[in-house]
Design a protein around this motif. Sequence first.
Motif: not given
Length: 620
Positions: A299-321, A323-324
Amino acid sequence: MKKTAVKKVPAKPATKSAAKSAAAGIVYTIAAADLAGHMFKVSLTVKSPAAIGQVFSLPAWIPGSYMIREFSRNIVSIAASSDGKAVALTKLDKHSWQAAPCQGPLTLEYDVYAWDLSVRAAHLDQNHGFFNGTSVFLSVLGQESEPHEVNIVQPKDAVCKTWRVATTLPELKARRYGFGSYQAANYDELIDHPVEMGDFALATFKAHGVPHDIVVTGKVPNLDLDRLCRDLKAICETQIAFFEPKTKKAPMDRYVFMTMAVGDGYGGLEHRASTALICARADLPTTASSSSEIGDGYLKFLGLCSHEYFHTWNVKRIKPAAFAPYQLQAESYSPLLWLFEGFTSYYDDLMLVRAGLIDEAAYFKLLSKTVNSVLRGSGRTKQSVADSSFDAWGKYYRQDENAPNAIVSYYTKGSLIALAFDLILRSKTDGAKSLDDVMQALWQRYGRDFYKGKARGVTPAEVEALFDEISGTRMKPFFERYIRGTDDVPLARLLAPFGVKYSDARKTEKASLDANLGRDGNDAKLAQVHQGGAAHLAGLSAGDVLVAVDGLRVTGSPANLDTLLGRYVVGAKVAIHAFRRDELMTFTATLQGDRVPGVSMTVLPAPKKAAGLKRPSAAQ
């Protein structure tokens, strides 16, 4: 029991678009030159160096890990040449060099020491090779926007004959999973695709039509790749549909979960089309078990995968100013990490529920654990999540023994702020709006076209204005109290209308020193002493080694200390002998009731609104 099937992925030749970049003016060659010495040899050729003398620089930090790491310290030797003749190099600062003027092409050759077994840097030995571009690829100042080419050379060592290459760098002349040449449109893209080399396990699945690969390096007997594919597919498809409910279009053409399995480890780092993970091999599923239940480790591993995958949108493309674009030679301060890490931490477990992998009870257990971790430290009363975000470089990523008393985590409290926002938005709009609407608006306005010529980050003022817009009311009071202020989020009050009971069953009758023991062999060494607790008031400090309580020996086991203190009532005075450095000291402690939070959450009968909390589509 199903037999594990490793799905073979056909080799992919270079595409027509790749051929256009064949004449890139910046070309790297990287080779695993010395496995036992952990040394990569890198060659960098610049077709048209700057006339006044080309400057080269290595990043000081890697996006996603907010700490200056001085990667250039691992460059063991460096030299420049042009047309077979040596070119003088002048070191400008700790991570930059300038070559003397020359006609070109100009070639740099340098050795990089790689012995950091983490997701942040580079690692090389007889078992595998791994690197992030920020650790090995010097940037060519002034030419960062030019096309870049990378040639990854297969090691000559016999143990490397079966090695393959895993990366989401677009292939140029290499075939997929093969050694050879890869390409990047610019330097920013180059360093956003880590590379794993080795004899790894490989499986693939498609999420809404997009191929996703699972790469596992390290010895993992009876690894259940089929289950990994099945569970990760559910998570990925849920997240893709979350951000693009109409089209279900992923923001990448291919994705790779790059996993290093070790005896004991945990961590992840996001990239635009992949993630680098490290986990304990015991946390990965095995074909030796026929149980369909998800254990705590998995469960901890799946949560980690879910967290990093969500970053595909939230911080890798939606970024704070801030970081852009990224400024990789110095700290880039932003007060918004509570949004980019905290909200991601909220959605990582929520996506497991929406994907059907865990139920409500399991979700609330995870949520209660987060609440308890936030309430445990008094630092939450001194530092806001906005300040924690801004100070990540000097405080969160440089924690010491006093951290619980001085700082708050923008991950954990940020996730509780996300929960509070979600509950408030649902309440104010009678279920018509939720935090999902905020995330989708951020995606549509700032993230969807980030790598399509509209690279603009979001500012703190724009974030607050968006919450006002979605909620239909001014959210400034909330921002002032819980984001720029240090108030605890009133979860009990916010959860009640949704049929969720919030309770805190602290064991106040249990005598305690209110200190944490660290791992130090058989010694009972204090790792952290909580402010205002019995140990602190008695004069004990982090680093002290407990020897005896009222003349009875204390061992390194927390259970031993609990047993000794269990013979006393709250308010009792006990004599404690402890070593501070090599000096034996005596303290008198007045035992307090255990101050460890005991928050739990349960769904009351007829929990229709609570179900809507975790499955917004069901509430619409």
